[in-house]
Design an enzyme around this catalytic site. Structure first.
Site, PDB file in Angstrom:
ATOM      1  N   SER A 266      15.324  33.286 -27.822  1.00 27.44           N
ATOM      2  CA  SER A 266      15.489  32.240 -26.822  1.00 27.44           C
ATOM      3  C   SER A 266      16.764  31.479 -27.141  1.00 27.44           C
ATOM      4  O   SER A 266      17.143  31.342 -28.303  1.00 27.44           O
ATOM      5  CB  SER A 266      14.272  31.308 -26.891  1.00 27.44           C
ATOM      6  OG  SER A 266      14.591  30.019 -26.422  1.00 27.44           O
ATOM      7  N   ARG A 305      20.727  62.154  14.900  1.00 30.28           N
ATOM      8  CA  ARG A 305      21.365  61.482  13.756  1.00 30.28           C
ATOM      9  C   ARG A 305      21.139  59.986  13.916  1.00 30.28           C
ATOM     10  O   ARG A 305      21.553  59.407  14.935  1.00 30.28           O
ATOM     11  CB  ARG A 305      22.883  61.739  13.701  1.00 30.28           C
ATOM     12  CG  ARG A 305      23.587  61.136  12.493  1.00 30.28           C
ATOM     13  CD  ARG A 305      23.709  62.135  11.340  1.00 30.28           C
ATOM     14  NE  ARG A 305      24.584  63.245  11.706  1.00 30.28           N
ATOM     15  CZ  ARG A 305      24.145  64.442  12.164  1.00 30.28           C
ATOM     16  NH1 ARG A 305      22.857  64.700  12.305  1.00 30.28           N
ATOM     17  NH2 ARG A 305      24.999  65.399  12.476  1.00 30.28           N
TER      18      ARG A 305
END
Lengths: 370, 370, 370, 370
Positions: A266, A305
């Site tokens: 930490s 497409r």
């Protein structure tokens, strides 16, 4: 160009991401073009020596990803400028580049190649995480602990059964993901999906040359395979989230029944032992469901497409592979190094004669089924 | 490390992505650390000359993003190793680095800085797209065309009213997004969010030095601001999807009422004129909702620091900014170059005396409200 | 109590929704309790005649859904008050109700029963839609039409190939969904998932009595099956969205290549022929991906009983079944009644000698693979 | 017809759901039709006495929701058959029904009315939950407890500051939601959105008669308002998930720092005290993000009436209101009855002299800002 490394390792997906770089994309696109010219040559549509010249040109080529990317904007995909480059590089063999193909043939087949490659470390990490869970299940087959339901202590179980459940989920997810990935076929249909100017036989040869499944028919806008792959990746991420969540909860200061082998530090509290592999596995897994939803929602490719849905798939699939890969990699780290504290489990149990029912038999069932 | 350029331009988000690179992250993180030391100095918590030495060290520093990324894995975020590097670089002033802070203070404030910067081109593109739409609305205030409902021709309207609707949506989305971005405050609370070892006054000075809003109170695990920002980005993407979809539909060969100024080519059909800016704007926009869902689902940060939800925000927010930016940039290109074909509109109308109701008045209302 | 009919038919999911009513839930929950007592009796844990008394009591019972719902709030699920009711109704056999079970055993197994039942009409509709698509493919195997890519006319194809693509997607989705549904197993583990106070053999007998798959081991918090089911439903919705989108586009006034057999009317324009079945199929399908994401995100059940994730599954799964069912039902209506206009296709083609490549062979491949 | 009560109370959304029934929908649709005829009469488009006859006919009408639902399938929305019914009921005044309107005018305006009504109990519950949190913050302004980061004990804070954070989040979410709801305007544009056959003035009168905001211009396919509403509901759900998650974690057997006033029982373990209100609040909140994504993705309404996106909004918005309402209602129950155990907090702190920094001042800031 964009963020490419700083946040990625936090999700632990390095091995997957390395197979999804720009260079990997370009290599895959070129591999498909080369194989396509060879397949066409095999069926007499182009000259065999032209195909080899194209192969040599591709091998020599040193495509500038940034320039290619800029050129891709014009037509909406990188295949168009890449074909141009390859044709130039192939000189007199240029006309034998991209025979009978449309951009999507190359993009989709390249994606199949990339997914297969990127899935390798992902599958390895899922497998290793499952192995680690199974190892914990075996080692703690008879270690009693408190079961918890709705986050309240309930009745006794064993840590072996808990870990066996993790293994069962990871095994199931891996099995399904492998089947989805391995079934991804080549894509080859040409501009209108009819194989005009080519043939189904060329498509089958292309599949054979690339070592992927044959297509049956082109699947330009029949996207069930992409949807099913997305679902399998989402399930894999979820299968990682479950043990990661359990580890975070079991590692709480007040519970203390497990801890990570290499817990994180930490910036302000050096005394803390954060279960950081589990935390980042959870974070990676949480990014998956939204990406799955994007891919499922993009199954409505218009006509022959998609006018948007297709283009939306690329980056989303890359991100989904990477974040699921991250979940698996971080969970593997977490489980392979997991320290189990049976004495804490026993303390929380508050009984010396726990009735753990058929827990041991259930562990054996899971291990036998692997 | 991962894909960083090849797919990005297809979504048109270059300007946004350039502000979200690893280098930009590192710069922002350092800027926050430097400002924090100065703010602490202003309130007598560290020596003023130490703060200046830290500033100089940061300016000199040449952080290796890849190395930092690897070091970030250990603690789960890049602040921890960055603080270490900065302390070393600051020499005797090292103890004045990161005074009273926790990693999340630095990460969150850096994200606020990055969001503000990345939002600039996004806001500019949204504004320009809205301007283009408003220009079309004015130019075609009285150009009749067929309205279409459920994809069937309905009754007449004007192209001016259609474009005015696009402008209204983009204006509303921009207004809301700007408010959300500008309201993002500094984050400073320390390890437990209590400002122990520092003070609310330092937090306010930090905000002032960085030019962002004050926080009132720390918001480590109170994430309504992130959720609201995500929502605003999602709405902006949706506001882009609407005109992009209309352009794709109006540009269909059989409709022919608009076309893009710089349409895309095709790898197999040179005759085609694809509305590729609109297509890629749609693709970009489609990627947003799933990312918004991820951020909203990640509002459940546990206790005083989320054990996964927090970490899931970073890449998701970066992706959401980039894809929304892409939608806006591509739509801008589409609308700024849009060619309108009134004669085709009139032909499809099949009447010379269309009743367009109050369309002109409605256009005027939209333009007046801008 | 809430909206229950007005909006549902618009999505066409009546047959699915009818199998997911409150009454159906209560019936399924009771069926599980009855089968469980019988299974326990078969293994000597309770008296056989008590099990029959419980069965008779359940058959007689007329549970007030609204009252049960209110009572369910207290414990967070309807099993707790239902067990109370059943115990009272069973009189002296009351102690033989719910032997060795926890609420989740009953809820999960009931959900499995409901999913199987609700999936029947959904599967039938998917199958019929696929049949209709295959029929169109066969009938129009050689009907030329223009292929469209990025919404622009491209090169010729056949309507047969278009419809064959629809069939292929629906077939694949149905196959996968059926496998997921049929694999759903019984759930029986007791309070801690250890089968304490019961046995694996009872669980297997319970599966046999209910006609569902055996579980191997309890899966209270191993939710890959739910995630995979969700994915399969999402893919099925997407497989419906594709043809529905194509129909909406092909039915546009300016295209006119197909029209619905029973098109919808309009409140203001009686002349319109809206492709309303396709429109509502799209609407239903669009609701699925978000629900899938919710279920995938809810795979992180904590410990031995999820503290939120589990409860979030119920209504979400019901909604997902209903909306996917709606997509399938509406698409079936759309395709079974679809009118195809070959002359319009030929007019849009603008050539009398279209090269449709290998379209016919590809259609044959799809039909042969069914 | 579908599930309507059994699962709803589990999510606690009764008061919201009661305002979203079929009957409420029909009432709202009729209210809009009546107000529209009156508004048209006010501007001389229909006779005033016809408008009153329509009002009387609507008041008398007893619409069969199931029959209306079936009739709605044909045209894809319930307005078409409802107009038919109302015209018949109005006899000679029938021609004055639905003047100048299209179905979407009526549906959208009815949705606005329903959202406003359904949001009342939701807003009340959010406000009450925020009040309860603020009350806890004040009462425990100086109660020390351990802060937890990444699920590990970190440094001291106060329960007052924790609760103040909950209040701040709920306050912010409520403020934003209220603004979104109150800004929802009338919808009136007619078939093509041009107000042909009517006028902007009629639209403004309609807004006035119904007590909702004027529209400026019709917004049939400009859906930023719906997207922003969805975002605000998602944020509200997230703001509820945060305290609910904290309560579940703090109520763990091993932590024991809070407990619910009316904890839930268990079907198998009578000794358990499940924090069931918090659990179901979490479950409700988890259903929101996916629904928000659906609504954002549905912002791409085609042309002048969405061919699917519009229809997808209805049930999704109803579900989102109900589940957010459930999160708020269940959280209110949780917080209003929350029992706090300062002695357990002190025990977990393991120090008698905790440094809680500026916690008290931060609590005061939150309370002062309310």
């Amino acid at each position: 160009m964009t963020n490419s490394g700083l946040l990625t390792p936090l999700y632990g997906a390095d091995a997957v991401s390395e197979r999804l770089t720009d260079a990997a994309w370009i290599e895959a696109l070129l591999a498909v073009e080369v194989a396509l010219s060879r397949a066409a040559a095999r069926h007499g549509l182009v000259a065999g020596e032209d195909a080899e010249r194209i192969s040599a040109a591709a091998a020599r080529s040193d495509v500038d990803a940034v320039a290619l990317a800029k050129a891709a904007v014009e037509g909406g995909n990188p295949v168009i400028p890449l074909v141009r480059l390859l044709r130039e590089a192939a000189g007199p063999a240029g006309a034998a580049v991209h025979p009978g193909a449309t951009s999507q043939d190359i993009m989709d087949t390249a994606i199949v190649l990339l997914v297969r490659r990127a899935a390798e470390p992902l599958r390895a990490d899922l497998r290793a995480a499952a192995e680690a869970a199974a190892g914990l299940a075996l080692a703690h087959r008879d270690t009693p602990m408190m079961a918890r339901t709705l986050a309240q202590q309930a009745l006794p179980t064993t840590f072996g059964l808990v870990a066996a459940g993790w293994a069962a989920g990871l095994d199931a997810a891996l099995r399904d993901l492998a089947a989805r990935v391995d079934a991804l076929p080549v894509q080859f249909g040409g501009a209108a999906g009819t194989l005009a100017g080519s043939s189904p036989a060329v498509a089958d040869t292309l599949a054979e040359l690339l070592g992927v499944a044959p297509q049956g028919v082109p699947w330009h806008t029949e996207r069930t395979r992409i949807g099913a792959l997305a679902g399998a990746l989402g399930v894999a991420a979820g299968a990682c989230a479950k043990p990661a969540t359990d580890v975070v909860l079991l590692a709480q200061t007040e519970v203390g029944e497990v801890s990570e082998g290499a817990p994180g530090d930490s910036s302000s509290m050096p005394h803390k032992r954060n279960p950081i592999a589990a935390v980042t596995a959870r974070a990676s897994a949480r990014r998956a469901p939204g990406l799955v939803a994007t891919l499922l929602a993009a199954m409505d490719h218009e006509h022959q497409r998609g006018a948007g849905p297709w283009h939306a798939e690329w980056a989303t699939l890359v991100d989904l592979l990477a974040t699921t890969g991250g979940a698996a990699a971080r969970l593997r780290t977490c489980l392979e190094g997991l320290e189990v504290h049976p004495e804490a489990m026993r303390r929380n149990l508050r009984t010396d004669t726990p009735d753990v029912g058929h827990a041991a038999e259930l562990v054996d069932r899971v291990l036998a089924a692997r």
